[in-house]
Design an enzyme around this catalytic site. Structure first.
Site, PDB file in Angstrom:
ATOM      1  N   ARG A  57      -2.923   5.323  -3.377  1.00  0.00           N
ATOM      2  CA  ARG A  57      -3.580   4.929  -2.125  1.00  0.00           C
ATOM      3  C   ARG A  57      -5.082   5.059  -2.314  1.00  0.00           C
ATOM      4  O   ARG A  57      -5.693   6.089  -2.044  1.00  0.00           O
ATOM      5  CB  ARG A  57      -3.079   5.833  -0.985  1.00  0.00           C
ATOM      6  N   GLN A  81       6.995  -4.641  -1.286  1.00  0.00           N
ATOM      7  CA  GLN A  81       5.654  -5.108  -0.917  1.00  0.00           C
ATOM      8  C   GLN A  81       4.696  -4.955  -2.101  1.00  0.00           C
ATOM      9  O   GLN A  81       4.645  -3.910  -2.743  1.00  0.00           O
ATOM     10  CB  GLN A  81       5.208  -4.262   0.288  1.00  0.00           C
ATOM     11  N   HIS A 159      -6.580  -5.049  -5.207  1.00  0.00           N
ATOM     12  CA  HIS A 159      -6.537  -4.395  -3.883  1.00  0.00           C
ATOM     13  C   HIS A 159      -7.638  -3.326  -3.815  1.00  0.00           C
ATOM     14  O   HIS A 159      -7.364  -2.115  -3.845  1.00  0.00           O
ATOM     15  CB  HIS A 159      -5.155  -3.764  -3.699  1.00  0.00           C
ATOM     16  N   GLU A 264     -10.330  -7.495  -0.836  1.00  0.00           N
ATOM     17  CA  GLU A 264      -9.340  -7.713  -1.894  1.00  0.00           C
ATOM     18  C   GLU A 264      -9.332  -9.173  -2.340  1.00  0.00           C
ATOM     19  O   GLU A 264      -8.732 -10.017  -1.696  1.00  0.00           O
ATOM     20  CB  GLU A 264      -7.956  -7.346  -1.350  1.00  0.00           C
TER      21      GLU A 264
HETATM   22  O1  LIG Z   1       0.691   0.163   2.168  1.00  0.00           O
HETATM   23  P1  LIG Z   1       0.478  -0.878   1.084  1.00  0.00           P
HETATM   24  O2  LIG Z   1       1.765  -1.471   0.602  1.00  0.00           O
HETATM   25  O3  LIG Z   1      -0.370  -0.341  -0.023  1.00  0.00           O
HETATM   26  O4  LIG Z   1      -0.327  -2.056   1.755  1.00  0.00           O
HETATM   27  C1  LIG Z   1      -1.540  -1.818   2.372  1.00  0.00           C
HETATM   28  C2  LIG Z   1      -2.096  -3.099   2.991  1.00  0.00           C
HETATM   29  O5  LIG Z   1      -2.441  -3.982   1.948  1.00  0.00           O
HETATM   30  C3  LIG Z   1      -3.171  -5.127   2.387  1.00  0.00           C
HETATM   31  O6  LIG Z   1      -3.472  -5.908   1.264  1.00  0.00           O
HETATM   32  C4  LIG Z   1      -2.297  -5.938   3.331  1.00  0.00           C
HETATM   33  O7  LIG Z   1      -3.048  -7.037   3.820  1.00  0.00           O
HETATM   34  C5  LIG Z   1      -1.828  -5.055   4.474  1.00  0.00           C
HETATM   35  O8  LIG Z   1      -0.935  -5.812   5.288  1.00  0.00           O
HETATM   36  C6  LIG Z   1      -1.148  -3.808   3.950  1.00  0.00           C
HETATM   37  O9  LIG Z   1      -0.821  -2.973   5.036  1.00  0.00           O
END
Ligand SMILES: O=P(O)(O)OC[C@H]1O[C@@H](O)[C@H](O)[C@@H](O)[C@@H]1O
EC number: 5.1.3.15
Length: 297
Positions: A57, A81, A159, A264
């Site tokens: 994170r 995701q 990201h 991003e």
């Molecule tokens: O919690 P994750 O999977 O790392 O994603 C974080 C965020 O990542 C961003 O790139 C998305 O646009 C968001 O929708 C998402 O909440």
């Protein structure tokens, strides 16, 4: 020594300025710290897992082969995701350049997270190059379709969590006039605001942002980050604000949303399709530049 390797990470120190360094975890090939003249440039949650138990994170997680959660593609829809690159351990391939200092990491199905490659049985080779300049950090990706018969269909995204002082005093320039998709409203529209500002949860995808536009993060009128892109037409702007931060166990401190903004660059509005044997490449470059407002077409 400018390059230090441990079991879990690589630390690069600039050869002529030891106050400039970058740390990259082998897990996810995640850049999780970039210090420029002793000042940390990236945001990292104090609860981020750096032990390979979960995507990091903060820093610069890598999103491949799918952005978000896909619901339509036969194989991509099975992946979690943001895909499998950020939750696979990459191979450190070594140094490729001395000045500027550059190193590479590789990922292929044979070493990627087996639970995930089982769900998405494709042939690919990813090469990430991390280049540390005296005043910039460049992350470049090359994707190769190593199949002899199947097309490779994927998204790519860096990201990037940028460290800022105060989200309410921050604006993002040079995205005005762009079409965007608002992931919260589930609507597309053209952003008519001269700059992007923040006072609530934001999760939008700007589309077809010209590579000529340097995206600048401005704190109370002063440029603090400049982001340049190659071959990455979309830009996601994300800040989770209060409620969403509360719901993320690895997001700490809970007030941390005030000190971060995710900008991003990616190719996520549609998929890249690579014919067998073909390659695709792209990069993001983080640097400092004087404030420059670019014309809105
Ligand atoms: O919690 P994750 O999977 O790392 O994603 C974080 C965020 O990542 C961003 O790139 C998305 O646009 C968001 O929708 C998402 O909440």
């Amino acid at each position: 020594m400018s390059i230090k390797e441990t079991d879990r990470e690589i630390i690069l120190t600039h050869p002529t300025d030891e106050t400039t360094s970058v740390r990259i975890l082998k897990y996810g090939a995640t850049v999780y710290s970039w210090k420029l003249k002793s000042e940390e440039q990236l945001w990292l949650s104090t609860a981020a897992k750096l032990d390979g138990s979960k995507p990091v994170r903060g820093g610069i997680p890598l999103v491949f082969p799918v952005f978000g959660k896909n619901t339509t593609d036969e194989y991509l829809s099975k992946l979690p995701q943001h895909g499998l690159a950020r939750n696979s351990t990459w191979e450190f391939l070594g140094q490729t350049k001395e000045n500027p200092l550059a190193i590479q990491f590789g990922l292929k199905p044979e070493i990627a997270n087996p639970e995930l490659t089982k769900l998405w049985p494709m042939s690919f080779l990813l090469i990430l190059t991390v280049e540390l300049g005296a005043d910039y950090l460049k992350t470049a990706i090359e994707v190769e379709n190593t199949s002899s018969s199947k097309v490779l269909k994927f998204n790519w995204l860096f990201h990037t969590y940028l460290r800022i002082e105060d989200i309410e005093g921050t604006m993002v320039s040079n995205l005005a006039g762009m079409k965007l998709y608002d992931q919260l409203l589930k609507e597309s529209y053209v952003d008519k605001h001269p700059v992007v500002t923040f006072n609530q949860e934001t999760d939008v995808i700007y589309q077809n942002v010209s590579p000529e536009r340097a995206i600048q993060i401005v704190d109370k009128g002063v440029q603090i980050h400049t982001l340049k892109r190659f071959n990455l037409p979309d830009t996601v702007v994300w800040n989770p604000w209060v409620d969403k931060s509360q719901g993320m166990a690895d997001f700490e401190p809970k007030t941390g949303y005030q000190q971060m903004i995710c900008i991003e660059p990616g190719h996520v509005h549609d998929f890249i399709t690579l014919a067998p044997g073909k390659k695709w490449d792209a990069y993001q470059l983080l640097c400092k530049e004087d404030l420059k407002y670019q014309a809105i077409q």
